[in-house]
Write an enzyme that holds these catalytic residues in place. Structure first.
Site, PDB file in Angstrom:
ATOM      1  NE  ARG A   1      36.036  35.927  39.423  1.00 25.07           N
ATOM      2  CZ  ARG A   1      35.769  37.207  39.172  1.00 25.07           C
ATOM      3  NH1 ARG A   1      34.533  37.653  39.244  1.00 25.07           N
ATOM      4  NH2 ARG A   1      36.721  38.063  38.868  1.00 25.07           N
TER       5      ARG A   1
ATOM      6  CG  ASP B   1      40.724  30.599  29.228  1.00 23.77           C
ATOM      7  OD1 ASP B   1      41.945  30.420  29.341  1.00 23.77           O
ATOM      8  OD2 ASP B   1      40.008  31.026  30.143  1.00 23.77           O
TER       9      ASP B   1
ATOM     10  NE  ARG C   1      42.857  44.637  34.450  1.00 22.31           N
ATOM     11  CZ  ARG C   1      41.756  44.281  35.084  1.00 22.31           C
ATOM     12  NH1 ARG C   1      40.569  44.499  34.526  1.00 22.31           N
ATOM     13  NH2 ARG C   1      41.811  43.708  36.285  1.00 22.31           N
TER      14      ARG C   1
ATOM     15  CD  GLU D   1      41.009  52.890  32.520  1.00 17.47           C
ATOM     16  OE1 GLU D   1      40.879  52.865  33.761  1.00 17.47           O
ATOM     17  OE2 GLU D   1      40.412  52.106  31.768  1.00 17.47           O
TER      18      GLU D   1
ATOM     19  CG  HIS E   1      37.449  51.293  34.218  1.00 16.18           C
ATOM     20  ND1 HIS E   1      38.795  51.104  34.272  1.00 16.18           N
ATOM     21  CD2 HIS E   1      36.911  50.121  34.678  1.00 16.18           C
ATOM     22  CE1 HIS E   1      39.078  49.902  34.739  1.00 16.18           C
ATOM     23  NE2 HIS E   1      37.946  49.283  34.997  1.00 16.18           N
TER      24      HIS E   1
END
Length: 544
Positions: free
Chosen positions: A152, A172, A235, A264, A283
Site C-alpha cells: 500500500r 518486490d 523498519r 528504538e 519514527h
C-alpha cells in the site's frame, strides 16, 4: 452489545460509536489485572498501543469476540492467545497509508534540498549569507527512484513520485507481474542490478530475516551510485546503519533520511546523528492529526461492522476459521505451516503459483484451511503487514499469486493414507515441492522434498543443504558446524541422479541452537556445496 475502549481515541471515533447506537465505556490506563477482570463483560475491545492485551488478560475472555487495534502494529496484543480463544484481532493499517507515504516523500525532498541543514544554520545565526550555496541541493524531477516493496505505502509513494516527473523502478520479489501502476513502474528481479540504476531509494517492506540488512555494506560500497540518496521509513533493520554511516563518511553515497532505527529509541551516540548529509526523525511516519483520527474511526467502524453483520475488515489473525482441530487432524495443519516455511526458505525469487494437492478424507476435508495455512508461512517473510488465514488470499491475489487446490483420490506412488503435496512455482521457472503425511504417532512428517525421498519430522532449527554427491562433503559440513560450536542434533540425507549421470545430495540438519549467518556463509563457500538455507520451525509438540 458493549465495547470497551481501553486507550485514548480521537473524538471522531467515539462519536461514530455514539451514532451507531452501540454501548461503550472508556477506561484508560487499566493495569493487566484490571483489564483481565473487565474484558469478559464486553463483546469487543478497542486499543491503541498503550493497553497491553496479554495472554493473562485473555485467559478468561468471557463474551469477548473481537479486538481492534487503532493503528498498524499489534505487538501489544498476544495474537496466539487471542486466536486460541477464537477472538478476532483487527488493525487499521490502511488508515495511515497516506500519512506514512507523505512522510517518506517529505524526507526525500528535505534530503535532496538540504532543508533541515539550511534551516538550522539560518536560525542559529551562523549562516554566512554569501556562502549559502553550500546548501545547494539536487532536483528530483528526472531522477530515478527505486521503491523497495510495492504494498500500500510503496505504491502510494510511487504514484506521487511519478507526478513529480521522476522515473520509478520497483523491487518486490512477491509482486510477480513485469510492472506496477498500469505499467508506469517497471519491476526488476535482481536487487543489485536494480540498485545500480538509482538516484534515490526508499524502503517500504516489513522487518524480519528476509529483509534484514537488505542494504548492507557490500552493496553500499560496491553497487550504489555516489549520488544515491537513501530513505528508510519502513523498519530500522532493513538498512545496516553502521555501514550506512561509513558509506556516508567515505562519500560512497550522497545522503540518507531515516525515520526508523534498529533499536528504538536509538542511542544518543548513534553513528548517523553526527553526519551533515543525514536527515533524521523519531519514527513519525504515521504521526499526523489526520492519520490518528482515521485509525480511531476505522477501528470503531471495523468493530461495529463485525459485531452487527459479521463483516471482517483488516483481520490480522485467524478469526472465525477453526484451528483447534481434533488430534487426528491437527498434524496436517502443523505440516502445512511447516511445509510453507520450508518452501519460503528454499525459494530465491518470487512466487507465481501455490498448489496444494490433497489425498485422503482428512486432508481433503481440510484442504482450504491447509492451503491458507501453508501460504501464510510461505509469504509471511515478504509482506509488510500481518498475514493470516483470513487475509492471505487477498495479499496473494493483489500480488498476482494464484492459489490452487486439487483433491485426488489416490496418493502419490509409494505412499498411503492422507497425504498433502505443497508446490510453489515462480515466474522464472523456479519450482519446489514438499510432500508430507502423518503416521499413527500423529507427528507431521516430510517424506519428499523436490526429487529427494526421506522421512523427517520438520521441527526446530534446520539447515537445508544441496551439494554435489562427492566424498568428504559430509565431513566438511560436520567440521564447519563443529568449528562454529553449533551442535547437529539430527541429520537426514537423500540423493538423486541427474540427467548427466552425476548425483546430487540433499541434507537436512537439525541443530540445538540457531546457526549464525557467518556459519551459513562459510558453509556456502565450501567446495561442492551448491545451496545452503536455514529455517526456524516450532519445536516438536507445538501446535503450530
Amino acid at each position: 452489545m458493549r465495547i470497551l475502549v481501553a486507550d485514548k481515541l480521537a473524538d471522531d471515533g467515539l462519536e461514530y460509536l455514539k451514532q451507531s447506537g452501540v454501548a461503550f465505556d472508556v477506561k484508560v490506563g487499566l493495569k493487566e489485572d484490571e483489564l483481565a477482570s473487565a474484558v469478559g463483560g464486553y463483546d469487543a475491545l478497542i486499543v491503541r498501543s498503550g493497553a497491553k492485551v496479554t495472554a493473562k488478560v485473555l485467559e478468561n475472555p468471557g463474551q469477548l469476540k473481537a479486538i481492534a487495534r487503532a493503528g498498524v502494529g499489534v505487538d501489544n496484543i498476544d495474537l496466539p492467545a487471542a486466536t486460541a480463544k477464537g477472538i478476532l484481532v483487527l488493525n487499521t493499517a490502511e488508515a495511515s497509508t497516506l500519512s506514512t507515504a507523505e512522510h517518506a516523500l517529505a524526507l526525500m525532498l528535505s534530503l535532496a534540498r538540504k532543508i533541515p541543514q539550511a534551516h538550522a544554520s539560518l536560525r542559529s545565526g551562523e549562516l554566512d549569507w554569501k556562502a549559502r550555496g553550500k546548501y545547494q541541493g539536487t532536483q528530483l524531477a528526472g531522477k530515478t527512484l527505486g521503491v523497495v516493496g510495492l504494498g500500500r505505502i510503496g505504491r502510494t509513494v510511487a504514484s506521487r513520485a511519478l507526478a513529480m516527473e521522476m522515473t520509478v523502478l520497483g523491487y518486490d520479489p512477491y509482486f510477480t507481474g513485469p510492472s506496477a501502476l498500469d505499467g508506469r513502474v517497471k519491476l526488476l528481479r535482481d536487487f543489485d542490478g536494480f540498485l545500480s540504476q538509482l538516484d534515490v531509494i526508499t524502503f517500504h517492506v516489513p522487518g524480519g530475516e528476509g529483509t534484514r540488512h537488505l542494504l548492507n555494506r557490500q552493496r553500499l560500497f560496491g553497487k550504489c551510485r555516489p549520488n544515491l540518496l537513501v530513505v528508510n521509513d519502513a523498519r530500522g533493520e532493513v538498512v545496516d546503519e553502521y555501514a550506512l554511516a561509513d558509506a556516508l563518511r567515505e562519500k560512497k553515497i550522497a545522503g540518507a533520511a531515516i525515520d526508523v532505527y534498529a533499536k528504538e529509541p536509538p542511542p544518543r551516540d548513534h553513528p548517523l546523528f553526527g553526519l551533515e548529509n543525514v536527515v533524521v526523525t523519531p519514527h513519525l511516519g504515521a504521526s499526523t492529526d489526520e492519520a490518528q483520527t482515521a485509525v480511531a474511526v476505522e477501528a470503531c467502524k471495523a468493530i461495529v461492522a463485525y459485531l452487527t453483520s459479521g463483516e471482517i475488515r483488516g483481520a490480522v489473525n485467524a478469526g472465525g476459521i477453526r484451528l483447534d482441530l481434533p488430534p487426528d487432524e491437527a498434524p496436517f495443519a502443523q505440516l502445512a505451516r511447516r511445509a510453507g516455511a520450508m518452501l519460503a526458505a528454499l525459494f530465491d525469487g518470487g512466487v507465481k503459483t501455490v498448489t496444494l494437492r490433497v489425498h485422503g478424507p482428512r486432508t481433503q476435508k481440510l484442504a482450504g484451511t491447509l492451503l491458507r495455512l501453508a501460504t501464510v508461512e510461505l509469504l509471511r517473510p515478504h509482506l509488510e503487514m500481518p498475514v493470516n488465514v483470513i487475509n492471505v488470499e487477498y495479499h496473494a491475489r493483489s500480488r498476482g499469486i494464484e492459489l490452487v487446490q486439487i483433491s485426488e483420490a489416490s496418493p502419490p506412488s509409494g505412499l498411503v493414507g492422507d497425504v498433502l503435496e505443497l508446490r510453489a512455482d515462480g515466474p522464472n521457472g523456479e519450482s519446489h515441492r514438499i510432500v508430507g503425511t502423518a503416521y499413527a504417532d500423529l507427528l507431521p512428517r516430510v517424506v519428499r522434498v523436490d526429487g529427494y525421498s526421506m522421512d523427517m519430522v520438520p521441527e526446530g532449527h534446520m539447515v537445508l543443504i544441496v551439494n554435489k554427491d562427492m566424498p568428504g562433503v559430509i565431513g566438511t559440513v560436520g567440521t564447519t558446524f563443529g568449528d562454529a560450536q553449533v551442535n547437529i542434533a539430527d541429520m537426514v540425507i537423500s540423493r538423486t541422479a541427474n540427467p548427466d549421470g552425476t548425483t546430487t545430495a540433499f541434507m537436512i540438519l537439525k541443530t540445538d541452537s540457531e546457526p549464525p549467518t557467518s556459519l551459513l556463509n562459510r558453509l556456502a563457500a565450501r567446495p561442492n556445496i551448491l545451496r545452503v538455507r536455514a529455517v526456524a520451525l516450532p519445536p516438536r509438540g507445538a501446535s503450530a
